[in-house]
Enzyme design. Structure first.
Site, PDB file in Angstrom:
ATOM      1  N   THR A 209       0.344  -0.795   0.038  1.00  0.00           N
ATOM      2  CA  THR A 209      -0.094  -0.311  -0.086  1.00  0.00           C
ATOM      3  C   THR A 209       0.686   1.183   0.134  1.00  0.00           C
ATOM      4  O   THR A 209       1.958   1.111  -0.401  1.00  0.00           O
ATOM      5  CB  THR A 209      -0.809   0.227   1.057  1.00  0.00           C
ATOM      6  N   ASN A 210      -0.290   2.492   0.236  1.00  0.00           N
ATOM      7  CA  ASN A 210       0.508   3.566   0.399  1.00  0.00           C
ATOM      8  C   ASN A 210       0.037   4.001   2.000  1.00  0.00           C
ATOM      9  O   ASN A 210      -0.073   4.089   2.664  1.00  0.00           O
ATOM     10  CB  ASN A 210       0.576   4.184  -0.597  1.00  0.00           C
ATOM     11  N   ARG A 211       1.267   5.833   1.677  1.00  0.00           N
ATOM     12  CA  ARG A 211       1.265   6.374   3.143  1.00  0.00           C
ATOM     13  C   ARG A 211      -0.558   7.462   2.602  1.00  0.00           C
ATOM     14  O   ARG A 211      -0.291   8.013   4.494  1.00  0.00           O
ATOM     15  CB  ARG A 211       2.314   7.464   2.916  1.00  0.00           C
TER      16      ARG A 211
END
Ligand code: CTP
Length: 406
Positions: A209-211
């Site tokens: 995933t990402n932030r």
């Protein structure tokens, strides 16, 4: 912004949830509203007028026969001033009076004298709420256009569990904002916002995933609702409460988000893609948890669908959405990269944000963005809270909408 300078009359009736109305008054004042509080005699048994008066910096009205100024009858002048009359908490007794048009105290008289929209946040014990009389009264008020917020389920003052808790301050604020914005610049416009970072599973317990926190997209959904739009929020997993008055569609992966966006597309006038969509996903998802071995582990990734590219394709045949907005999260060559995405994805507007600095962008409350459209010069904005970025963005979307629809 929508609460700035808004005249809100807050009716407080006698229930244990009265103390929560102090928080509501405080949040309204913090958002710039002018709040006039009317309390019933019963409410004064739970909380005194003092905290309301201190917070609102205005006199609290209780007595039907007091004059506000020298000759102002309180129920008439408050009824005339109100842009919204919100009653929180509303007891079963007050709801019954309102449903039958009784005017036996200052609050019920004001409710009868005003043409302002009425928002009711009931709070009572579960049996009183479930009683057919209360349900019939609520239904009668709803039919006449009242907005009913809550009640929520949970632990009640009696110690029992059930429906009857006052809705949260955030929900009541959402209802007030939505009601104030009904005739706003995007009234009747069907708007879809995507938010959050998608998750691409690797095995049953892991994902890539990402932030992204989802904050930007949620703020856009909230402000779009305030502008009168009918909003659908397609959200990747985010640790944020749902937005009041907005249809929520929960998704996980880029593929889920693609499907949800495409399903909504024929009924979408404006699409705002604020989500941070994964560009790659594991080429295969292990059925069982991947066990560690001696050496390293190489993951093979494959491309996901570019949702905006698919939208651009469909748009040429569907004629919808009429307006498409993208975001460009960049760590270098902000404007050049954003301009390229604007053109390639055939967007009307792109919000370029520099995510390289720690005070702006992913997982922080603020954003420093530049708006780029196919016409005109780039418009850089200073660092500001994401709610304000959303406000600035929706102003531009509303202007584009006006331009297209006169
Ligand atoms: N986007 C999309 N589908 C994807 C990836 C991104 O629709 N698979 C959308 C995002 O929601 C955003 C815009 O495209 O509105 C730009 O996203 P960004 O990640 O900045 O750009 P990419 O097109 O993925 O290009 P790159 O990652 O190479 O910079």
């Amino acid at each position: 912004m929508i609460l700035q300078g808004a005249d809100i009359v807050l009716g407080v009736t006698g229930g244990i949830a009265c103390y929560k109305a102090v928080d509501l008054a405080s949040k309204l004042v913090q958002a710039g509203a002018c709040v006039d509080v009317i309390m019933t005699e019963a409410a004064c048994k739970f909380v005194t007028p003092l905290p309301f008066q201190t917070i609102t910096k205005r006199p609290v009205s209780v007595d039907m026969f007091q004059l506000l100024r020298e000759t102002d009858m309180a129920h008439i002048s408050l009824a005339a001033r109100a842009e919204v009359l919100v009653i929180a908490p509303a007891t079963a007794n007050t709801i019954a009076k309102l449903a039958h048009g009784l005017a036996d105290n200052l609050l019920t008289s004001t409710a009868l004298a005003t043409t302002a929209p009425l928002i009711i946040a009931p709070a009572m014990d579960a049996d009183m709420w479930a009683h057919p009389m209360t349900q019939a009264n609520v239904e009668a008020l709803r039919r006449r256009g009242a907005v009913i917020v809550g009640p929520a389920e949970g632990r009640l003052a009696s110690g029992r569990m059930g429906a009857g808790r006052l809705a949260s301050t955030e929900e009541i604020l959402g209802a007030i904002r939505q009601t104030l914005g009904r005739q706003g610049p995007l009234a009747g416009v069907r708007l879809v916002v995507t938010a959050g970072g998608t998750q691409e599973p690797l095995d049953p317990v892991r994902h890539l995933t990402n932030r992204s926190s989802g904050r930007m997209g949620y703020a856009v959904a909230e402000v779009a609702r305030d502008y009168g739009a009918q909003v659908t929020l397609i959200s990747a997993p985010a640790a944020l409460p749902p937005v009041y008055g907005v249809e929520m569609v929960q998704v996980r992966t880029a593929a889920d988000m693609h499907q949800a966006v495409m399903t909504h597309l024929p009924q979408t006038d404006v699409l705002i893609m604020a989500a941070a969509v994964a560009d790659y996903r594991p080429a295969s998802v292990a059925e069982h948890k991947i066990k560690k071995g001696e050496g390293g582990l190489v993951l093979t990734l494959e491309r996901t669908v570019d949702i905006l590219a698919a939208v651009a394709e469909a748009r040429s045949t569907l004629g919808k959405p009429q307006i498409v907005v993208g975001f460009a999260a960049e760590t270098e060559n902000l404007l050049a990269n954003a301009r390229q995405k604007l053109e390639k994805k055939r967007l009307d507007l792109i919000v370029a944000n520099d995510v390289s600095s720690s005070d702006s962008g992913f997982a922080v409350p603020d954003n420093r963005v530049t708006f780029l459209s196919s016409e005109g010069e780039p418009e850089p904005l200073p660092l500001m809270p994401k709610e304000e970025v959303a406000e600035q963005l929706l102003q531009r979307v509303a202007a584009l909408w006006r331009k297209k629809h006169g």
